[in-house]
Design a protein around this motif. Structure first.
Motif, PDB file in Angstrom:
ATOM      1  N   LEU A 129       0.812  -1.216   0.000  1.00 12.09           N
ATOM      2  CA  LEU A 129       0.000   0.000   0.000  1.00 12.09           C
ATOM      3  C   LEU A 129       0.845   1.265   0.000  1.00 12.09           C
ATOM      4  CD1 LEU A 129      -2.737  -1.048   2.604  1.00 12.09           C
ATOM      5  CD2 LEU A 129      -2.928  -1.025   0.115  1.00 12.09           C
ATOM      6  N   GLY A 130       2.087   1.171   0.421  1.00  9.77           N
ATOM      7  CA  GLY A 130       2.919   2.361   0.501  1.00  9.77           C
ATOM      8  C   GLY A 130       2.964   2.897   1.913  1.00  9.77           C
ATOM      9  N   TRP A 131       4.072   3.529   2.267  1.00 13.37           N
ATOM     10  CA  TRP A 131       4.250   3.992   3.646  1.00 13.37           C
ATOM     11  C   TRP A 131       3.288   5.119   4.007  1.00 13.37           C
ATOM     12  CZ3 TRP A 131       5.413   9.015   4.820  1.00 13.37           C
ATOM     13  CH2 TRP A 131       5.874   9.830   3.783  1.00 13.37           C
ATOM     14  N   THR A 132       2.849   5.903   3.012  1.00  9.88           N
ATOM     15  CA  THR A 132       1.933   7.001   3.327  1.00  9.88           C
ATOM     16  C   THR A 132       0.588   6.484   3.820  1.00  9.88           C
ATOM     17  OG1 THR A 132       1.295   7.075   0.989  1.00  9.88           O
ATOM     18  CG2 THR A 132       3.005   8.591   1.702  1.00  9.88           C
ATOM     19  N   ILE A 133       0.120   5.393   3.232  1.00 14.15           N
ATOM     20  CA  ILE A 133      -1.159   4.810   3.672  1.00 14.15           C
ATOM     21  C   ILE A 133      -1.022   4.291   5.093  1.00 14.15           C
ATOM     22  CG2 ILE A 133      -2.905   3.077   3.193  1.00 14.15           C
ATOM     23  CD1 ILE A 133      -2.718   5.341   1.133  1.00 14.15           C
ATOM     24  N   THR A 140      -3.266   5.866   8.392  1.00 11.04           N
ATOM     25  CA  THR A 140      -4.398   4.997   8.747  1.00 11.04           C
ATOM     26  C   THR A 140      -5.132   5.494   9.980  1.00 11.04           C
ATOM     27  OG1 THR A 140      -3.374   3.042   7.751  1.00 11.04           O
ATOM     28  CG2 THR A 140      -5.085   2.659   9.383  1.00 11.04           C
ATOM     29  N   GLY A 141      -4.382   5.901  11.010  1.00 13.25           N
ATOM     30  CA  GLY A 141      -5.025   6.387  12.232  1.00 13.25           C
ATOM     31  C   GLY A 141      -5.862   7.625  11.982  1.00 13.25           C
ATOM     32  N   PHE A 142      -5.320   8.577  11.230  1.00 20.48           N
ATOM     33  CA  PHE A 142      -6.083   9.778  10.896  1.00 20.48           C
ATOM     34  C   PHE A 142      -7.303   9.431  10.057  1.00 20.48           C
ATOM     35  CE2 PHE A 142      -7.026  13.005   7.661  1.00 20.48           C
ATOM     36  CZ  PHE A 142      -7.433  14.056   8.465  1.00 20.48           C
ATOM     37  N   LEU A 147     -10.179   8.123  12.190  1.00 22.78           N
ATOM     38  CA  LEU A 147     -10.827   9.205  12.931  1.00 22.78           C
ATOM     39  C   LEU A 147     -11.663  10.066  11.996  1.00 22.78           C
ATOM     40  CD1 LEU A 147     -11.240  10.927  15.466  1.00 22.78           C
ATOM     41  CD2 LEU A 147      -9.102  12.118  14.906  1.00 22.78           C
ATOM     42  N   TYR A 148     -11.123  10.407  10.846  1.00 21.92           N
ATOM     43  CA  TYR A 148     -11.835  11.233   9.865  1.00 21.92           C
ATOM     44  C   TYR A 148     -13.095  10.532   9.376  1.00 21.92           C
ATOM     45  CZ  TYR A 148     -12.483  14.152   5.668  1.00 21.92           C
ATOM     46  OH  TYR A 148     -12.997  14.987   4.698  1.00 21.92           O
ATOM     47  N   SER A 149     -13.030   9.217   9.203  1.00 20.95           N
ATOM     48  CA  SER A 149     -14.199   8.454   8.751  1.00 20.95           C
ATOM     49  C   SER A 149     -15.331   8.549   9.771  1.00 20.95           C
ATOM     50  CB  SER A 149     -13.818   6.989   8.530  1.00 20.95           C
ATOM     51  OG  SER A 149     -12.890   6.862   7.478  1.00 20.95           O
ATOM     52  N   ARG A 150     -14.999   8.468  11.042  1.00 25.06           N
ATOM     53  CA  ARG A 150     -15.996   8.561  12.095  1.00 25.06           C
ATOM     54  C   ARG A 150     -16.631   9.951  12.125  1.00 25.06           C
ATOM     55  NH1 ARG A 150     -15.220   4.392  16.031  1.00 25.06           N
ATOM     56  NH2 ARG A 150     -16.164   5.697  17.632  1.00 25.06           N
ATOM     57  N   VAL A 151     -15.807  10.971  11.945  1.00 26.12           N
ATOM     58  CA  VAL A 151     -16.320  12.344  11.936  1.00 26.12           C
ATOM     59  C   VAL A 151     -17.232  12.566  10.742  1.00 26.12           C
ATOM     60  CG1 VAL A 151     -15.673  14.775  11.771  1.00 26.12           C
ATOM     61  CG2 VAL A 151     -14.344  13.234  13.214  1.00 26.12           C
TER      62      VAL A 151
END
Length: 223
Positions: A135-139, A143-145, A148-152
């Motif tokens: 997936l790449g290191w950026t993914i 992931t944690g952000f 959280l963003y998905s929940r918001v």
């Protein structure tokens, strides 16, 4: 409002095709009162105050601006693109939008818990692996952000759905109230000018009791 839950993707979810392919997938759910059509959920999601900054950023960076009207057109099924997204798959109860290696999935599921109808709102994402694998290191770093963003995002969409539902119920009540207030007003039996009958003093006579209308509540009662 009910808590957000993290679940496994339902077997019939359009996003489930990416499970087992090396892609990242997730699924967040939130139960709300009432029956929520998919179109209402889509429009509420992509017009929420929380999503609009992302929508604006995509418009600036990629030159693909989108408005609330565009979100309404997407919800109604009139278009297959929205900002940087395109519709990859759609059913009566769910939709998948794609851009690059990212997928966004929305689904509604009516529930019959008790007497009052309820709907479970689903929101999930998928990130496809690169051609060279992984997936790449950026993914991994984001992931944690993302969680959280998905929940918001899901919470904001649910609040918007609830607010629109409340406005709809209020408008329905006001229309009903207007119809009641348009009915002919009658007096109580204590009005001695017409012996308790209606103001028109119909020649057919009135029963011993008569109808009374409350101007405050526009409700009628036999007295």
């Amino acid at each position: 409002m009910n808590p957000i839950e993290i679940r496994a993707l339902p077997a019939h979810a359009l996003l489930a095709r990416y499970e087992g392919t090396g892609a990242y997938t997730d699924c967040h759910t939130l139960a709300v009162d009432g029956r929520v059509p998919l179109a209402s959920y889509i429009e509420a999601f992509y017009t929420s105050p929380v999503f609009k900054p992302e929508r604006w950023l995509l418009g600036v960076v990629l030159g693909r601006r989108a408005s609330d009207a565009d979100a309404a057109a997407l919800a109604a099924g009139h278009v297959d693109t929205f900002s940087a997204w395109r519709v990859e798959a759609r059913a009566d109860d769910q939709i998948v939008l794609a851009t690059g290696r990212t997928r966004s999935w929305l689904m509604v599921a009516p529930r019959a818990d008790g007497a009052a109808p309820r709907t479970t709102l689903f929101f999930g994402s998928a990130v496809l692996p690169r051609a060279k694998g992984g997936l790449g290191w950026t993914i991994d770093a984001l992931t944690g952000f993302h969680k959280l963003y998905s929940r918001v995002l899901l919470r904001a969409a649910a609040k918007r759905v609830a607010a629109r539902s409340l406005r709809g119920r209020r408008m329905t009540s006001l229309r009903r109230l207007g119809r009641l207030r348009s009915w002919p007003q009658v007096t109580s039996p204590t009005n001695r000018n017409n012996n308790g009958c209606c103001p028109k003093r119909c020649k057919t006579g009135c029963p011993r009791g008569t109808w009374r209308t409350s101007s405050a509540t526009a409700s009628t009662a036999w007295i």
